[in-house]
Structures are given as structure tokens and as C-alpha cells.
Design an enzyme around this catalytic site. Structure first.
Site, mmCIF file in Angstrom:
data_model
loop_
_atom_site.group_PDB
_atom_site.id
_atom_site.type_symbol
_atom_site.label_atom_id
_atom_site.label_comp_id
_atom_site.label_asym_id
_atom_site.label_seq_id
_atom_site.Cartn_x
_atom_site.Cartn_y
_atom_site.Cartn_z
ATOM 1 N N LYS A 208 0.851 -1.094 0.014
ATOM 2 C CA LYS A 208 0.126 0.009 0.116
ATOM 3 C C LYS A 208 0.927 1.286 -0.159
ATOM 4 C CE LYS A 208 -4.241 -1.987 1.445
ATOM 5 N NZ LYS A 208 -5.616 -1.566 1.942
ATOM 6 N N LYS B 154 -5.955 -9.393 -6.904
ATOM 7 C CA LYS B 154 -7.192 -9.688 -6.159
ATOM 8 C C LYS B 154 -8.220 -8.632 -6.656
ATOM 9 C CE LYS B 154 -7.033 -7.463 -1.667
ATOM 10 N NZ LYS B 154 -7.696 -7.577 -0.449
ATOM 11 N N LYS C 153 -11.347 -3.240 -3.052
ATOM 12 C CA LYS C 153 -11.901 -1.966 -3.070
ATOM 13 C C LYS C 153 -11.166 -0.811 -3.660
ATOM 14 C CE LYS C 153 -14.023 -3.060 1.416
ATOM 15 N NZ LYS C 153 -13.528 -2.853 2.713
HETATM 16 P P1 ATP Z 1 -8.501 -2.883 0.149
HETATM 17 O O1 ATP Z 1 -8.345 -3.317 -1.267
HETATM 18 O O2 ATP Z 1 -8.813 -1.664 0.328
HETATM 19 O O3 ATP Z 1 -7.632 -3.472 1.030
HETATM 20 P P2 ATP Z 1 -10.338 -5.145 0.199
HETATM 21 O O4 ATP Z 1 -11.273 -5.102 -1.007
HETATM 22 O O5 ATP Z 1 -9.073 -5.943 0.297
HETATM 23 O O6 ATP Z 1 -9.960 -3.544 0.484
HETATM 24 P P3 ATP Z 1 -10.842 -5.473 3.025
HETATM 25 O O7 ATP Z 1 -11.864 -4.601 3.837
HETATM 26 O O8 ATP Z 1 -9.511 -5.244 3.033
HETATM 27 O O9 ATP Z 1 -11.246 -5.377 1.596
HETATM 28 O O10 ATP Z 1 -11.103 -6.955 3.353
HETATM 29 C C1 ATP Z 1 -12.362 -7.253 4.034
HETATM 30 C C2 ATP Z 1 -12.534 -8.893 4.030
HETATM 31 O O11 ATP Z 1 -12.591 -9.477 2.610
HETATM 32 C C3 ATP Z 1 -11.115 -9.623 4.301
HETATM 33 O O12 ATP Z 1 -11.604 -10.675 5.130
HETATM 34 C C4 ATP Z 1 -10.275 -10.115 3.482
HETATM 35 O O13 ATP Z 1 -9.309 -11.112 3.303
HETATM 36 C C5 ATP Z 1 -11.586 -10.248 2.329
HETATM 37 N N1 ATP Z 1 -11.227 -10.015 0.999
HETATM 38 C C6 ATP Z 1 -10.971 -8.940 0.262
HETATM 39 N N2 ATP Z 1 -10.554 -8.985 -1.065
HETATM 40 C C7 ATP Z 1 -10.888 -10.277 -1.154
HETATM 41 C C8 ATP Z 1 -10.768 -11.137 -2.466
HETATM 42 N N3 ATP Z 1 -10.672 -10.418 -3.620
HETATM 43 N N4 ATP Z 1 -11.143 -12.358 -2.391
HETATM 44 C C9 ATP Z 1 -11.384 -12.885 -1.144
HETATM 45 N N5 ATP Z 1 -11.437 -12.150 0.039
HETATM 46 C C10 ATP Z 1 -11.179 -10.949 0.015
#
Ligand code: ATP
Ligand code: LTN
Length: 340
Positions: A114, A199, A202
Site C-alpha cells: 500500500k 485480487k 475495493k
Molecule cells: P483494500 O483493497 O482497500 O485493502 P479489500 O477489498 O481488500 O480492501 P478489506 O476490507 O481489506 O477489503 O477486506 C475485508 C475482508 O474481505 C477480508 O477478510 C479480506 O480477506 C476479504 N477479501 C478482500 N478481498 C478479497 C478477495 N478478492 N477475495 C477474497 N476475499 C477477499
């Protein structure tokens, strides 16, 4: 009757919740809800590690809580809380930070990812100490299992190491939590539809790779139609390319079908048809969530009452743990709270 093990998990109220969050975390929470004593948290303090618009943060916090419930979290049997409503999280995070070697935090890959493209002056120290606050969240509730996606494994390992270190130095206080990751098979890690090497996230720059839980059906279909596959035209189940494998994983995670059933359904069919079938499943899975979400957000007072109730229940447990920690490390109790 034996006590059910405790699960604690959370998500940040930043950005729009997406299919990866649903399949990697939210759905496993819901499906296993009856097995555990659960705490599901909206981690608003974690969201502050990067700049947030105040009004948007407050709105996103309610939105995320509503999405938890709309996805099937039952606030009568699970404790639903907003992190900042229980100040014990911040207090324990400070204490734990004083037991955390810098080197442990410097090794965190999420922090490195990040901050790779940011100037040092623009990175908050909160982003660096993010995993310590996460450890505090988990350890306050004597958590046995933390249900998260694969990308959180390293943070969980740090939590375990930190709890072990504290127990060793100060005497046993903390339960050592275990990760619960990808118990449901395929779909533990949903990849971006645009770039299947990264992956679904968000914070993705482009919206086309990410299926938001509140996307309308026509937008979901359009995103799947544009999903990256490869130069072929039909599915080869023996060696699907990453983009095709991601679509198959999403389908399997949503339908719960076996590998054999997947093969007989998709072997040799055109990519266009594959995309439409996956889009159909996603639209069908999201429709009831979106409907319940609309009902819940129409009643913000009712939602706030649920969150107040959750904070109250959580505080009871969190304050008992914190009291014990404070006593172990020699913080004088405030007057009236009894002998050390
Ligand atoms: P950012 O990209 O801003 O870090 P994010 O989309 O990864 O956000 P988080 O709020 O960090 O979302 O994650 C919330 C939950 O969703 C965590 O348990 C994370 O492991 C899961 N998660 C996030 N993205 C994925 C994905 N692409 N596939 C499976 N699980 C996910
Ligand atoms: N870092 C987590 C969010 C999070 C969390 C937690 C998850 C903060 N505190 C405690 C589980 C338990 C993430 O998913 N990005």
C-alpha cells in the site's frame, strides 16, 4: 453445555463492498454463524489510516453494518459492533504497540504494497501500526477463530506472535487465535475481472474489475461480458487460464457444485456463455441482499439501535480483558475500581 468457540472478524467501511469480500469473508461468517459465538465489527478506526471524507465515512459505516445484516448476519444471535464505539480497542492497541517490535511491522506485505508508490511524508503512522489495532480487536474478545480472506493471513500471524509474546512476558492473558481461511474451497480469493493476476479489491483504480454488492443487474452483466479471459474461445477444464479459472471459481463458490459437476457443465462451452452463466448466479445471489439492504437503510434509527446494543454487549467482554491487561502491566486502577 460446552461454550461455543468465539469468532471475531471485521471489514473496513471504505470503498464499496464487493464479491471478493462476500465470498472470502461475509458468506463464510453467515454460513458458520450458528457454530460460534460471533463478533462482527465495522472497523472504522482502521479506515482512518488513509484520508477519509467525514460525512462519507459515517455513511459508509452504516452502509457496511446494513450489508452485514442484509447478507445474513443475525444481530440477535451475533454481536454487531462499530469499532470506535468500544474505546477499549484503541486503549489495548496503544498497550500492544509498546510490545511490538518495529521489525515485525516492517515485514507486513500489505503495508509494503500500500505504500510502495507513496512518498514517506504522505503515509500515516496509523497505516504502519494497522496490524496492532487489528490484534487488539481480536485479543479483546478472547477470540478462538478469525474468519478472513487469504490476504489477511500475515496479519493473523502477527496477532498470534504478539499474544504469545505478551503472555510470555506478563503472564497468560490472551487466547491465541487461529485463522479460518478459505474453508469453503474455491472462491477463497476472488480475482479482478480485468486483471486476474491481482485480487478483486475495493481500492482498485478501475471499476470494471470489481463487482460491487450493490451493483444493479445490468451493470453486473456488462462487467462479466468484459471480463478478461484469453485468446481462446471455449473452456478447457484441464488447463483454464487465470481469467477463466476465476470465473469458474466464482461459479463454484456460489453454487457449491463439485469439480465433476463443474466440468460437465462447462467443458467446451464458449466464453460468452460461461460469462452469462456466472453473471446469472451472481445476480441471483445479490438480489435478496440488495432488497434487504434497501429495507434496512430506510430505517437508520433502527439500525443505530442495533449498533448501540452490539457496542454495549461487546464492551462488557472487552473491558474485562482490558482490566486484566492493565493490572498485569502495572497501570494503577482508577479510584473506585477496587484493589490491584
Ligand atoms: P483494500 O483493497 O482497500 O485493502 P479489500 O477489498 O481488500 O480492501 P478489506 O476490507 O481489506 O477489503 O477486506 C475485508 C475482508 O474481505 C477480508 O477478510 C479480506 O480477506 C476479504 N477479501 C478482500 N478481498 C478479497 C478477495 N478478492 N477475495 C477474497 N476475499 C477477499
Ligand atoms: N484488516 C482486516 C480488517 C480487520 C479485521 C480485524 C479482520 C480489522 N480488524 C479483526 C478480522 C479481525 C481486513 O480485512 N482488511
Amino acid at each position: 453445555m460446552t461454550e461455543r468457540p468465539t469468532v471475531f472478524s471485521g471489514m473496513q467501511p471504505s470503498g464499496d463492498l464487493h464479491l471478493g469480500n462476500l465470498l472470502g469473508a461475509l458468506r463464510p461468517w453467515v454460513l458458520e454463524q450458528h457454530l460460534f459465538h460471533n463478533y462482527f465489527c465495522v472497523v472504522d478506526l482502521h479506515a482512518l489510516t488513509v484520508p477519509q471524507d467525514p460525512l462519507a465515512l459515517a455513511a459508509k459505516t452504516r452502509e457496511l453494518a446494513a450489508l452485514y445484516i442484509a447478507s445474513g448476519i443475525d444481530p440477535d444471535s451475533s454481536t454487531l459492533l462499530v469499532q470506535s464505539h468500544v474505546s477499549e480497542h484503541s486503549e489495548l492497541a496503544w498497550i500492544l504497540g509498546c510490545f511490538t517490535p518495529m521489525g515485525w511491522l516492517e515485514r507486513m506485505t500489505q503495508y509494503k504494497d500500500k505504500t510502495r508508490h507513496s512518498a514517506q511524508e504522505r503515509i500515516s503512522s496509523g497505516l504502519f501500526t494497522y496490524p496492532v489495532l487489528m490484534a487488539a480487536d481480536i485479543l479483546l474478545y478472547r477470540t478462538n477463530f478469525v474468519t478472513v480472506g487469504e490476504d489477511q493471513r500475515q496479519h493473523l500471524e502477527l496477532t498470534r506472535n504478539l499474544a504469545t509474546r505478551f503472555n510470555h512476558l506478563m503472564g497468560d492473558v490472551f487466547v491465541i487465535p487461529e485463522p479460518r481461511i478459505g474453508q469453503l474451497g474455491g472462491g477463497a480469493r476472488v480475482m479482478s475481472l480485468e486483471d486476474p493476476a491481482s485480487k478483486m479489491s475495493k481500492s482498485d483504480d478501475s471499476d470494471w474489475g470489481v463487482i460491487a454488492l450493490l451493483d444493479p443487474p445490468d451493470r453486473i452483466r456488462a462487467k462479466f461480458r468484459r471480463a478478461k479471459t484469453d485468446s481462446g474461445s471455449s473452456v478447457d477444464m484441464e488447463a483454464p487460464s487465470p481469467g477463466v479459472a476465476n470465473l469458474l471459481d466464482i461459479y463454484r463458490a456460489l453454487t457449491g457444485c463439485s469439480q465433476d459437476a463443474l466440468t460437465s457443465e462447462f467443458q467446451g462451452i464458449g466464453y460468452g456463455q460461461l460469462k452469462d452463466k456466472v453473471a446469472d448466479q451472481v445476480i441471483a445471489a445479490l438480489e435478496p441482499i440488495q432488497r434487504r439492504y434497501r429495507d434496512l437503510t430506510a430505517d437508520p434509527v433502527g439500525l443505530d439501535a442495533i449498533l448501540a446494543r452490539g457496542a454495549e454487549a461487546a464492551r462488557g467482554v472487552a473491558s474485562a480483558t482490558l482490566r486484566e491487561v492493565r493490572s498485569r502491566i502495572g497501570l494503577l486502577p482508577p479510584s473506585g475500581s477496587g484493589p490491584l
